[in-house]
Every structure is written in C-alpha cells, then in structure tokens.
Design a protein around this motif. Structure first.
Motif, PDB file in Angstrom:
ATOM      1  N   ASN A 199      73.214 -40.518 -79.151  1.00  0.00           N
ATOM      2  CA  ASN A 199      73.465 -39.082 -79.101  1.00  0.00           C
ATOM      3  C   ASN A 199      73.094 -38.476 -77.758  1.00  0.00           C
ATOM      4  N   ASP A 200      72.421 -39.244 -76.901  1.00  0.00           N
ATOM      5  CA  ASP A 200      72.005 -38.685 -75.615  1.00  0.00           C
ATOM      6  C   ASP A 200      73.124 -38.750 -74.576  1.00  0.00           C
ATOM      7  N   LEU A 201      74.267 -39.336 -74.920  1.00  0.00           N
ATOM      8  CA  LEU A 201      75.395 -39.390 -73.992  1.00  0.00           C
ATOM      9  C   LEU A 201      76.195 -38.104 -74.151  1.00  0.00           C
ATOM     10  N   LEU A 202      75.778 -37.077 -73.409  1.00  0.00           N
ATOM     11  CA  LEU A 202      76.343 -35.751 -73.597  1.00  0.00           C
ATOM     12  C   LEU A 202      77.829 -35.706 -73.290  1.00  0.00           C
ATOM     13  N   TRP A 203      78.296 -36.584 -72.393  1.00  0.00           N
ATOM     14  CA  TRP A 203      79.702 -36.586 -72.014  1.00  0.00           C
ATOM     15  C   TRP A 203      80.613 -37.017 -73.171  1.00  0.00           C
ATOM     16  N   GLN A 204      80.029 -37.564 -74.240  1.00  0.00           N
ATOM     17  CA  GLN A 204      80.829 -37.933 -75.405  1.00  0.00           C
ATOM     18  C   GLN A 204      81.047 -36.751 -76.351  1.00  0.00           C
ATOM     19  N   ASP A 205      80.526 -35.574 -76.002  1.00  0.00           N
ATOM     20  CA  ASP A 205      80.675 -34.379 -76.840  1.00  0.00           C
ATOM     21  C   ASP A 205      80.244 -34.662 -78.279  1.00  0.00           C
ATOM     22  N   PRO A 206      78.991 -35.094 -78.479  1.00  0.00           N
ATOM     23  CA  PRO A 206      78.564 -35.527 -79.820  1.00  0.00           C
ATOM     24  C   PRO A 206      78.585 -34.410 -80.851  1.00  0.00           C
ATOM     25  N   ILE A 207      78.927 -34.796 -82.073  1.00  0.00           N
ATOM     26  CA  ILE A 207      78.895 -33.906 -83.240  1.00  0.00           C
ATOM     27  C   ILE A 207      78.045 -34.606 -84.296  1.00  0.00           C
ATOM     28  N   PRO A 208      76.955 -33.994 -84.729  1.00  0.00           N
ATOM     29  CA  PRO A 208      76.089 -34.647 -85.726  1.00  0.00           C
ATOM     30  C   PRO A 208      76.861 -34.999 -86.995  1.00  0.00           C
ATOM     31  N   LEU A 209      76.466 -36.094 -87.623  1.00  0.00           N
ATOM     32  CA  LEU A 209      77.097 -36.509 -88.866  1.00  0.00           C
ATOM     33  C   LEU A 209      76.753 -35.528 -89.980  1.00  0.00           C
ATOM     34  N   ALA A 210      77.653 -35.403 -90.936  1.00  0.00           N
ATOM     35  CA  ALA A 210      77.421 -34.503 -92.063  1.00  0.00           C
ATOM     36  C   ALA A 210      76.438 -35.141 -93.041  1.00  0.00           C
ATOM     37  N   ASP A 211      75.455 -34.358 -93.480  1.00  0.00           N
ATOM     38  CA  ASP A 211      74.484 -34.834 -94.472  1.00  0.00           C
ATOM     39  C   ASP A 211      74.686 -34.108 -95.800  1.00  0.00           C
ATOM     40  N   TYR A 212      75.932 -33.765 -96.089  1.00  0.00           N
ATOM     41  CA  TYR A 212      76.256 -33.015 -97.288  1.00  0.00           C
ATOM     42  C   TYR A 212      77.608 -33.468 -97.833  1.00  0.00           C
ATOM     43  N   ALA A 213      77.875 -33.105 -99.087  1.00  0.00           N
ATOM     44  CA  ALA A 213      79.159 -33.418 -99.712  1.00  0.00           C
ATOM     45  C   ALA A 213      80.201 -32.382 -99.309  1.00  0.00           C
TER      46      ALA A 213
END
Length: 764
Positions: A454-468
């Motif tokens: 997640n520290d590779l900012l150039w990949q435009d990270p989006i956190p995974l969903a922890d919900y249904a």
C-alpha cells in the motif's frame, strides 16, 4: 503495372521509397496510400482513430482469456528459460561480454520509458515498440535484435505470454542474473495488434530516411517553448521526451552541444513528465548505467534504414551496419562508444564511484558522437566486450556528467555513493515503477511475484472492502432515497459522470472507483464545482444507510455517486415515455486522502472536456492552437469509446443539461431533464441555421430560418456532431423516426461502459 510486360515483371525490383510502386494507374483501388485524406483535408477530425486496434485485428479472438492462460505458466520455469538464453550467444548477433542482459535491460527500459503522465499514453503495456513509429526511432536502434533474440521464448509459450509481459520480464531476469535484487514482476499486459495512430509524439516533421544521428535530428525540434536555460523554458504538453524519436533526452546534451547543466534541465523536465522525482531519476540513470555499454563504432550516415522502411529481404530488421560483420566490435547504436564501469555485467556501485572519482573531458567516439573520458591516464579500464585481453577507457555521456554538476542530482548521487543499500532499494523500486506505471490498479496484476504494498502511492491504492455489498433490494431502496433528496436529476447525472470521466484507458488511472471526486485535488477543480453539494448530500445519505444496517452491510460513497446518476437517468427515460433499465454494479470502494497523490492526480485535470462543455480559463494558451473538438476526440479515445458510443453519450448528457456551468449551450430541447432525442433532431434539422456568436468561432447561435429568432446556442463540442461527416451519419440514425428507442438503448449501454471502465475488480 498495367504497362509492364511479363519479361519486365520478372526483373522488376521495388525499392522501399515510401511511395506506391504502382504509380497513378492502380489495378486495385485499395492499393497504395498517397494521397491520404489528411493530405487533402489536413484539418479533418480523424474520428476513425476511435476504432483502431479493434477486435478484427486481434488474432486471439474475443473469447481468449489471457489472465487464465498466463496464470497457468510456471513462472519460475519461464524465468529459467529466459536466463539460460541471456547467458548464451548467437553468431548473427553476438552478446556483449557473453551476456545479453544489458541490452535486454535497455529493451525493457525503452519499451516502458515512452510512458508520460500528462495523458497516460506510452509505456510497456501493449508492446508498441514492435510497431511504427516507435520501432524505428533512432533511439531504439537495434532493439529489433533484442526482440528477435527472445522470439524462441515467445514461440515456446505462445499466446499465454504476451510480448508486453515478456519484454518486461526479460529485463527483470537480466538484472537478476547480474546480481541485482528486483522488487517484483507482475504480468497482465495485453498486446496491441497494430500501430498506434492516435498518440501525438511531437510537432516535428520527421523523415527517418534522412535522420541518421541525434545531431541531424534535433535541430528541427519544435516542441520547446524558449531555449534551454530561459525562464520560460518548457516542453509542450503532453510530450515527455525532449526530442523527436528519443525516449528521454539526447545523451550528448541539448542539441548535441555537450552542456551538462543544460542536460540536467532536460533530464528533470523529461523524467518528471514521466512521473519520476529526482531520487527516482538518479536511481534509474545510475542503476541502468551500471550495466553494459554504449555502441558507436561506425558513423551514423553509413547505417541503413530503420525497420519500418528497410528492404523486404531484411525481414523487419533495421539499421544495417556495413562494417565488418555489422555487429560485435563493429556495433553501432546511438553513436557513443564505451562502458561506464569496469565490470559491466555485475551489480555494484562502480558507476557512481567512477563518476565522482575522476575528472572528465569531452572527446569524440569513433562514430563522431560527443562523449566524456577520464583526464587521468591511470584511471580504471573496462574490458572490451568482444576482443579478449583488450582494455578500453571508461566512458560517460553528457547526461551522466549532468548528475554530477546539478546540485540537487549531485546530492542524491552522494547519498547513493555512501549508502549502496539505499541505492539498491531505490533503483529496485524505481525500476518496478517504470515497468508497471501504466498497468493501472493492482487488480490487473498477475503472477506470484506481484507486489501488493500500500505504500506504492503511484498505484493509486484503494483499501479493500471490509463489509458486505448491497443487494438488489438495497439498490432499489437507495434509488428511491436518492431521488427523494433535494437534488435535481441533472445534478445527479453530472456528478456521476464527473466521477467516471476522469478515467484514462491509457494508464488505467482515474474513474469513479475510490470516490476521489470527494478528495483533493478533484473536488477543487473548477469543472467539478457543481458536484460539491451533491457529494455532501450523498455522504449524509451514506451515513444514514450504513448506520441502519446489520450484518456488516455498507454502501460506499463511490457507489452512491454512480447509483445517483443511474436512478436519475431511469426517471428521465420514463419521463420520455420509454422505460429503460440503466445497469448498476455495486462494489466500488472509497479511498482516503492519504492514498491520493495530489501532484500526480493533478495531471488528470482537464483542459477541455466536451462531454461537460468545459474549457479551462487558460485554454487558449494551454491548447497551443489545438481545437476543442480535437481534444474532445482525444478524451473519447482515452475513454475507449466508439463513434456511436461517443455520439449517444453526448446526446444523453445534453438532454440532461450536464454542462459544467448549467449553461444552455447544446441543450437543444424545451424538455430539459427528459431523455429525449431532441439533441439529434435539432442538430440535423434544416429549419435552422447556425451563425458565429464570437469572432473566434467558439460559440454559435441557432436561428429559426423563417423568423430569424434565436432558438438555441452551442459550442464547437456540440456542432461537431453535425459538422463532421462520420459523426453526423450516426446522429442521423438517432434523429430518425425510429431513432429514440435506439438512442436510449445505445446511451444506457455507453453510460454503463463509462461507469465500469475502472472496475478492474470485476473484469480483466
């Protein structure tokens, strides 16, 4: 040809002169190219660019699943096959130092190095270096040999391994066999099947037959504003390379003048346009030049034509070298001769040590190119790549000396010089970024060596969903809740489209997923001001809905933004008398400001957006004479739209008044907010005539022919759909008596396509 007798045809040889060999009397109308439409009508909008590299060009077919095929490969076995090849040598192109590694690093670098942040085009993603013009750029000399050397690997693995993936993986394997710890590798690049005719590579008129060196090439350069060192010195957007037919910069310095400080300025402009900061730039140059050598043993004007215009019998090989065997110790590539280090096939810090240990003076290569040699006659030597026992002087390019004389680059160099581990880590991560920058979200990455940091900012990270995710019943209820808000359908449509239209199919950046419309810098762009109150209202609805749910079910703001547009469109279609289902697929996630690189996302800010009838306040200066409709076409291409999709999408947006400022331009209806086909019926009607409303021809008035009364106003982004013959042909379909239902079906499909462009979590 019709005048040739049989005995003449037996001896006829056609030279590749760039002209049709059949002259003016063609037997087949499709044979030969000149004169092209662009010769007759140079200002014609080239709508056909939307249809390049289509399904009909793909020999694998639409049903081929590359991800499935690639994942079935034994990656370790593949890498071992590549590494075995790299430490071999063949007679037709002997390896330097008995190791093909350095030239394969160059091949991978030059494939990836065409990437540019301004429009996301270029990069290794489609292996476009196989096609013109990139395959014949002077700076890519002899990369044709590198690709032919790895053809046995490609042939062995067939369609399960794309050229694009193989080229990058071969570069990684080359680094590894020379002792460098790579950061990782991800597959998933799909090959193109024809030349890229859409990308603008520069304003120069380039004749590859008459360009035989950097020096003869750069003096025609027209892409710069000001001269190197001037206060207003800048490079034309969206370009990143400093000269025509060059990947980055001229290794001999600006205009081959040997000026290290001028070269440093060029390097900073070019590498920053390729999304690299100073530390990454130094790491890439110093890391890449730790290996191999440069070639310049034969004068440039003796080298043959590049691959695209070489003789038939060359079979796609270019740059024929007439000296000796044409390779090995006689090799000619960029004209500069020599190696930077004493051990060119081993990862070490010798490059930086040599750069700072010695003073360097300008000399000339055997080919006449400008380069640098140590002033100390006792300086370290480097072994010859092919002649046993021969030692040669070390070499530096002007671009290398630039790192030593520029204060900021020098500071980074000294850090790496005294901390080899830091240098190794920096080059490893910069190489990974260079070769993966255009791949987009990590959902597209394949293979066991992909990184998920997640520290590779150039990949435009989006956190995974922890919900249904919400289900069909929830979606139906949310649509009703959205429509009950004090928000106009027009604003809902505008907000959803504004979130999605930022996507670029070139480097897979932007789009609605992530909810970045609510974050800096996008929330602050003038074109998005209309979305701010809508986002606030939807955020409140999201909190209410999520607070009422049990079992961990939630809806994201990104999903609500898109769903709001879909709900408004379904209502607008029903109001027009035709019930239309607008597809919606949940699953978008929200990212945070922390995971958003403001500087890099600022490049996605539009100068012009015809979909929303937007022109930046500085459009006239920024566009440099490019017409708004050309930039509109460019954006349609970046959204991977076809001409019918483009036309339908605009007709629907105009019906909903999705202009950025709510203006009446292009709103050819008295039923605003209803999904009619009025835009097309008015556009194609002969009951009206158009007149310029300003001297520049940027806005227009639509007047009733009978009364002279003004009925509507428009911009060039509206009228192009009636003025351009190809776009008008589509508009006429939607304007016909049976056009309304056809238009609604096409619009809903095009809308969903744009909303789903960035959903790599549910598609390959």
């Amino acid at each position: 040809m019709n005048n040739l007798s049989p005995d003449k045809t037996d001896t006829k040889t056609f030279e590749m002169t760039g002209q049709c060999p059949f002259g003016g009397d063609r037997i087949g109308g499709a044979v030969g190219t000149p004169p092209a439409l662009s010769d007759w009508y140079p200002n014609r909008l080239k709508v056909e660019l939307l249809h390049q590299n289509g399904a009909s060009a793909n020999p694998l077919g639409d049903d081929f699943d590359y991800a499935q095929a690639f994942n079935a490969i034994d990656l370790e076995a593949l890498k071992q096959d590549i590494k075995t090849l790299l430490t071999s040598s063949v007679a037709w192109w002997p390896s330097d130092y008995g190791n093909y590694g350095p030239q394969m690093i160059r091949m991978a670098w030059h494939s990836a190095g065409t990437y540019r942040i301004a429009d996301g085009r270029g990069g290794a993603g489609e292996a476009l270096m196989r096609f013109a013009p990139i395959n014949s750029w002077w700076d890519n000399g002899n990369t044709d040999k590198s690709r032919r050397l790895i053809w046995p690997i490609k042939q062995q693995y067939g369609s399960a391994l794309s050229w694009a993936d193989l080229i990058v993986l071969t570069g990684n394997c080359a680094l590894e066999i020379m002792g460098f710890p790579t950061y990782g590798f991800a597959g998933g690049r799909h090959d193109a099947w024809e030349a890229d005719n859409a990308t603008y590579w520069g304003p120069e008129v380039w004749d590859p037959k008459n360009v035989t060196s950097f020096d003869s090439m750069v003096m025609r350069d027209k892409r710069w504003r000001g001269r190197n060192g001037d206060a207003d010195y800048d490079l034309e957007n969206p370009l990143a390379a400093t000269h025509q037919a060059v990947i980055y910069v001229n290794p001999e310095g600006p205009y081959a003048n040997g000026d290290p400080m001028g070269s440093a300025r060029d390097i900073r402009v070019s590498f920053s346009r390729m999304a690299m900061n100073d530390e990454e730039t130094v790491a890439l140059i110093a890391g890449g030049h730790a290996f191999g050598k440069s070639h310049g043993m034969v004068k440039a004007d003796e080298i043959g034509a590049p691959p695209e215009i070489s003789p038939m019998e060359a079979m796609g090989f270019g740059w024929h070298n007439p000296k000796g065997p044409g390779n090995a110790e006689f090799t000619m590539t960029n004209g500069i001769e020599g190696s930077w280090t004493s051990n060119p096939t081993q990862w070490d810090n010798d490059y930086l040590e040599n750069l700072f240990k010695y003073e360097w003076e300008q000399t000339k290569s055997p080919a006449g190119a400008l380069q640098w040699t140590p002033t100390d006659p006792n300086a370290s030597k480097t072994p010859d790549a092919h002649i046993p026992g021969q030692l040669n002087a070390l070499m530096m390019m002007t671009t290398d000396i630039a790192l030593k004389v520029d204060p900021d680059y020098r500071q980074v160099c000294e850090k790496f010089l005294h901390d080899f581990d830091a240098f190794t880590q920096a080059f490893s991560k910069a190489w990974y970024k260079l070769t993966h920058r255009d791949m987009g979200p990590r959902e597209r990455y394949l293979g066991s060596e992909k990184r998920n940091d997640n520290d590779l900012l150039w990949q435009d990270p989006i956190p995974l969903a922890d919900y249904a995710l919400v289900d069909a019943a929830d979606i139906a209820a949310l649509k009703q809740s959205i429509l009950a808000l004090r928000i106009s359908p027009s604003d809902l449509v505008y907000t959803a489209f504004s979130a999605a239209v930022s996507h670029r199919s070139s480097d897979k950046r932007g789009g609605a997923n992530g909810g970045r419309l609510a974050l800096a810098p996008q929330k602050d762009w003038a074109v998005n001001r209309r979305t701010v109150p809508v986002v606030v209202a939807l955020r409140t609805l999201m909190a209410e809905f999520n607070g009422q749910q049990t079992g961990g079910k939630k809806v994201s703001l990104a999903d609500l933004i898109v769903l709001g547009g879909c709900a408004a469109l379904e209502k607008a279609a029903a109001d027009a008398g035709i019930a239309t289902a607008v597809p919606f697929t949940p699953g978008r996630r929200d990212t945070t400001q922390e995971f958003t690189d403001i500087e890099m996302f600022t490049w996605l800010k539009p100068v012009a957006d015809g979909f929303r009838n937007y022109l930046d306040d500085g459009f006239a200066e920024i566009s440099q004479g490019v017409a708004p409709e050309e930039l509109f076409l460019d954006k349609a291409q970046l959204l991977s739209l076809t001409a019918p999709e483009w036309v339908a999408l605009v007709g629907g947006l105009r019906a909903m008044n999705a202009n950025h400022d709510g203006s009446a331009h292009g709103i050819f209806t008295d039923r605003v907010g209803v999904l009619t086909n009025d835009f097309f019926t008015v556009l194609t009607s002969m009951d009206f005539e158009w007149t310029k409303a300003d001297a520049q021809g940027m806005t227009f008035s639509l007047d009733d022919r009978a009364t002279g009364e003004q009925r509507f106003t428009a911009t060039r982004a509206d009228l192009v759909f009636g003025a351009n013959s190809q776009l008008r042909a589509v508009a006429e379909i939607y304007a016909g008596s049976d056009g309304h239902p056809r238009f609604l079906k096409a619009f809903a499909k095009a809308w969903d396509k744009v909303m789903m462009l960035d959903r790599y979590d549910v598609k390959v």
